[in-house]
Design an enzyme around this catalytic site. Structure first.
Site, PDB file in Angstrom:
ATOM      1  N   CYS A 270       6.200   0.947  -0.842  1.00  0.00           N
ATOM      2  CA  CYS A 270       5.312   0.133  -0.004  1.00  0.00           C
ATOM      3  C   CYS A 270       3.848   0.417  -0.286  1.00  0.00           C
ATOM      4  O   CYS A 270       3.019  -0.504  -0.345  1.00  0.00           O
ATOM      5  CB  CYS A 270       5.575   0.398   1.476  1.00  0.00           C
ATOM      6  N   ASP A 271       3.496   1.704  -0.430  1.00  0.00           N
ATOM      7  CA  ASP A 271       2.090   2.096  -0.409  1.00  0.00           C
ATOM      8  C   ASP A 271       1.558   2.716  -1.694  1.00  0.00           C
ATOM      9  O   ASP A 271       0.354   2.945  -1.824  1.00  0.00           O
ATOM     10  CB  ASP A 271       1.856   3.094   0.732  1.00  0.00           C
TER      11      ASP A 271
ATOM     12  N   CYS B 118       6.685   5.747   2.491  1.00  0.00           N
ATOM     13  CA  CYS B 118       7.265   4.739   1.608  1.00  0.00           C
ATOM     14  C   CYS B 118       6.406   4.586   0.359  1.00  0.00           C
ATOM     15  O   CYS B 118       5.374   3.909   0.391  1.00  0.00           O
ATOM     16  CB  CYS B 118       7.404   3.398   2.335  1.00  0.00           C
TER      17      CYS B 118
END
Length: 330
Positions: free
Chosen positions: A149-150, A146
């Protein structure tokens, strides 16, 4: 033993499931939550239990560990009055009401272990991974599924990154990562991109992106703590090599956890549960879907939580209408 009956049951324990449980419990509906034990390959709490720092969930200005976030959500569900069972549901029957539910180990029995007038399905999805040699060492230490997300994590800033995939998602994630990485290498196993023409053109023209065609990754390499390179093979020439990279991001699709409802509810062409736009309602009255099992576009913790809220409000309205109908027939 007679089945245990509840007005509403929630299957799943990620942000969608727990948010639904919180709203349902506050509505005095006494929901039961089946959180699953290694259901879909995850511990109770879902995909977030496999992540480290979560920096984009509101309310945590310094970030929060994925597992800690899910522990807090679980505690809030319980504090609001939800009953949480560490059980995996392996079979449901939505052909009549109340809906029938079987816990793991009882699916061969004629009688269900539980029944409910309404069900919230929040079983999530899992990102496809290649399980390269070294991936178990560097998962969440350089390897992710992701980018949103990261991607902003410090270990990726101003460092070379690798994205695996050739579709629209891979193109979007690669372009997103150019905000943080010094260079983004996209590995495509075929000789062309599957992405739409617009996305492909944008990707190929980006000055911080290099697309490698006919290439497959073979190993995740590092120093034992963090990833520092990705080994590859050219699928045509069989030439091998490696790309120095501090991040490897999979963008090869997700698999929705739809096994419980397959054949009982409408799914789209990719297996995600279809919901009426703007709601959590499925084509089965009383069956609601929330989170990644019905969302193939956003797949974020906060959007999953929002859809869990929607499912709870939709279920509460449904149960209220059921109660009114029952009163009228008396």
């Amino acid at each position: 033993m007679a089945p245990q009956h509840r007005q509403v049951a929630v299957i799943g324990s990620g942000p969608a499931g727990h948010t639904a449980a919180i709203y349902l419990a506050r509505a005095n509906l006494e929901p039961i939550v089946f959180e699953g034990m290694m259901a879909n390959g995850f511990a109770p709490g879902g995909q977030l239990t496999t992540t480290t720092d979560v920096e984009n969930f509101p309310g945590f200005p310094k970030g929060v560990m994925g597992g800690e976030l899910m522990d807090l959500m679980r505690a809030q569900s319980e504090n609001c009055g939800a009953v949480i069972e560490t059980e995996t549901i392996t079979k449901i029957d939505t052909s009549s009401r109340p809906f029938k539910i079987w816990r793991e180990g009882s699916e061969d029995q004629a009688e269900p272990t539980d029944t409910a007038d309404a069900l919230v399905i929040a079983t999530g999805a899992s990102a496809r991974r290649m399980y390269l040699p070294g991936e178990d060492i560097y998962w969440q230490n350089g390897i992710s599924a992701c980018a949103v997300c990261d991607g902003a994590v410090p270990i990726f800033r101003n460092k070379p990154l690798v994205v695996i995939g050739g579709g629209d998602s891979a193109a979007e994630e690669a372009i997103y990562l150019t905000k943080y990485g010094s260079m983004v290498h996209v590995l495509v196993r075929r000789d062309q991109l599957r992405a739409s023409k617009v996305m492909a053109k944008r990707l190929l023209a980006h000055p911080k992106v290099t697309v490698h065609f006919n290439v497959s990754p073979t190993d995740a390499l590092g120093d034992g703590n963090l990833l520092n390179a990705v080994a590859f093979v050219n699928n045509v020439t069989k030439e091998v090599g490696k790309i120095e990279a501090n991040g490897l991001f999979y963008a090869i699709g997700h698999d929705p956890a739809n096994a419980l409802v397959k054949g009982q509810v409408d799914l789209d062409e990719d297996g995600y549960i279809k919901t009426i736009p703007g709601s959590s309602e499925t084509n089965v009255p009383g069956l609601f879907a929330a989170g990644d099992v019905q969302d193939k576009r956003y797949r974020q913790a906060v959007t999953s939580a929002g859809s869990g809220c929607m499912a709870a409000l939709d279920a509460e309205r449904f149960l209220s209408e059921l109660e009114s109908e029952a009163a009228e027939t008396k």
